[in-house]
Design a protein around this motif. Structure first.
Motif, mmCIF file in Angstrom:
data_model
loop_
_atom_site.group_PDB
_atom_site.id
_atom_site.type_symbol
_atom_site.label_atom_id
_atom_site.label_comp_id
_atom_site.label_asym_id
_atom_site.label_seq_id
_atom_site.Cartn_x
_atom_site.Cartn_y
_atom_site.Cartn_z
ATOM 1 N N THR A 20 -28.085 28.755 -16.426
ATOM 2 C CA THR A 20 -27.128 28.159 -15.496
ATOM 3 C C THR A 20 -26.436 26.941 -16.102
ATOM 4 O OG1 THR A 20 -28.732 26.621 -14.545
ATOM 5 C CG2 THR A 20 -28.594 28.834 -13.538
ATOM 6 N N ARG A 21 -25.349 26.520 -15.446
ATOM 7 C CA ARG A 21 -24.661 25.288 -15.843
ATOM 8 C C ARG A 21 -25.558 24.081 -15.609
ATOM 9 N NH1 ARG A 21 -18.726 25.738 -16.313
ATOM 10 N NH2 ARG A 21 -18.826 23.501 -16.572
ATOM 11 N N LEU A 22 -26.406 24.130 -14.589
ATOM 12 C CA LEU A 22 -27.322 23.036 -14.317
ATOM 13 C C LEU A 22 -28.302 22.859 -15.481
ATOM 14 C CD1 LEU A 22 -28.222 20.843 -12.385
ATOM 15 C CD2 LEU A 22 -29.649 22.531 -11.222
ATOM 16 N N GLU A 23 -28.768 23.959 -16.030
ATOM 17 C CA GLU A 23 -29.672 23.895 -17.177
ATOM 18 C C GLU A 23 -28.954 23.299 -18.389
ATOM 19 O OE1 GLU A 23 -32.524 26.895 -19.784
ATOM 20 O OE2 GLU A 23 -31.594 27.641 -17.960
ATOM 21 N N LEU A 24 -27.703 23.678 -18.613
ATOM 22 C CA LEU A 24 -26.906 23.084 -19.688
ATOM 23 C C LEU A 24 -26.791 21.577 -19.496
ATOM 24 C CD1 LEU A 24 -23.919 25.567 -20.078
ATOM 25 C CD2 LEU A 24 -25.465 24.856 -21.903
ATOM 26 N N HIS A 30 -24.239 20.435 -22.421
ATOM 27 C CA HIS A 30 -22.926 20.288 -21.763
ATOM 28 C C HIS A 30 -23.171 19.605 -20.412
ATOM 29 C CE1 HIS A 30 -18.667 21.173 -21.142
ATOM 30 N NE2 HIS A 30 -18.987 21.458 -19.891
ATOM 31 N N PRO A 31 -23.078 18.262 -20.374
ATOM 32 C CA PRO A 31 -23.453 17.511 -19.173
ATOM 33 C C PRO A 31 -22.696 17.821 -17.880
ATOM 34 C CG PRO A 31 -23.491 16.072 -21.062
ATOM 35 C CD PRO A 31 -22.876 17.377 -21.515
ATOM 36 N N PRO A 32 -21.373 17.997 -17.880
ATOM 37 C CA PRO A 32 -20.738 18.231 -16.572
ATOM 38 C C PRO A 32 -21.081 19.620 -16.031
ATOM 39 C CG PRO A 32 -19.086 18.262 -18.306
ATOM 40 C CD PRO A 32 -20.386 17.902 -18.946
ATOM 41 N N ILE A 33 -21.350 19.684 -14.739
ATOM 42 C CA ILE A 33 -21.763 20.948 -14.137
ATOM 43 C C ILE A 33 -20.573 21.853 -13.831
ATOM 44 C CG2 ILE A 33 -22.870 21.970 -12.111
ATOM 45 C CD1 ILE A 33 -24.752 19.557 -12.118
ATOM 46 N N ALA A 115 -19.216 36.892 -26.189
ATOM 47 C CA ALA A 115 -19.893 36.206 -25.096
ATOM 48 C C ALA A 115 -21.268 36.823 -24.851
ATOM 49 C CB ALA A 115 -19.051 36.297 -23.821
ATOM 50 N N PRO A 116 -22.184 36.028 -24.320
ATOM 51 C CA PRO A 116 -23.496 36.593 -23.968
ATOM 52 C C PRO A 116 -23.363 37.512 -22.752
ATOM 53 C CG PRO A 116 -23.314 34.356 -23.151
ATOM 54 C CD PRO A 116 -22.083 34.613 -23.977
ATOM 55 N N PRO A 117 -24.298 38.436 -22.565
ATOM 56 C CA PRO A 117 -24.222 39.347 -21.415
ATOM 57 C C PRO A 117 -24.435 38.643 -20.077
ATOM 58 C CG PRO A 117 -26.234 39.713 -22.667
ATOM 59 C CD PRO A 117 -25.415 38.734 -23.441
ATOM 60 N N ALA A 118 -25.134 37.511 -20.104
ATOM 61 C CA ALA A 118 -25.387 36.741 -18.870
ATOM 62 C C ALA A 118 -25.626 35.288 -19.258
ATOM 63 C CB ALA A 118 -26.600 37.292 -18.137
ATOM 64 N N GLY A 119 -25.399 34.384 -18.333
ATOM 65 C CA GLY A 119 -25.680 32.977 -18.567
ATOM 66 C C GLY A 119 -24.751 32.345 -19.587
ATOM 67 N N TYR A 120 -25.306 31.438 -20.382
ATOM 68 C CA TYR A 120 -24.534 30.660 -21.357
ATOM 69 C C TYR A 120 -25.300 30.589 -22.668
ATOM 70 C CZ TYR A 120 -22.134 29.270 -17.146
ATOM 71 O OH TYR A 120 -21.437 29.302 -15.976
#
Length: 136
Positions: A20-24, A30-33, A115-120
């Protein structure tokens, strides 16, 4: 952890995958959600997310055409006007002008074979080689 760290984040080498973006954000990769560019006009862009959100973005693996940020219609996703050289776009320009490394994170995008199949996935450090203004 400081908001804008240039270069790799210790413990998260290229190829690291995030659900997720939260995990990033929590890891500092990557700080901004919500936004696709992490950085400021004063410091430059530390990271970007490629997710297929902008119609003019092109991902050719090692070569990326990144539109920047702004002037996108939130409902249709289409470009609704010209982007301005301020905020995140000015951060990208500074990174280009000062040859600062930019972390590239790819989000799941069925239109991109890179791109990855899911997530980031954090795919490493890139440099912005050129920037230009194009109307339309």
């Amino acid at each position: 952890m400081p908001e804008h760290i240039f270069g790799d984040i210790p413990g998260f080498p290229p190829g690291s995958v995030f659900a997720t973006r939260l995990e990033l954000a929590r890891t500092g990769v990557h700080p901004p959600i919500r936004v696709g560019v992490s950085g400021t006009a004063a410091s430059g862009a530390a990271s970007i997310i490629l997710s297929g959100a902008y119609e003019d973005d092109e991902d050719a693996g090692d070569l990326i055409f990144y539109t920047g940020q702004g002037a996108r219609d939130r409902v249709t996703g289409r470009q609704a006007g010209d982007q301005l050289l301020r905020g995140s776009n000015l951060a990208l320009a500074r990174s280009c002008d000062e040859h600062l490394p930019v972390r590239v994170i790819r989000g799941a995008n069925p239109r991109s074979p890179y791109a990855p199949p899911a997530g980031y996935r954090y795919d490493g450090l890139y440099r912005i080689e050129r920037r230009w203004r194009e109307l339309g």
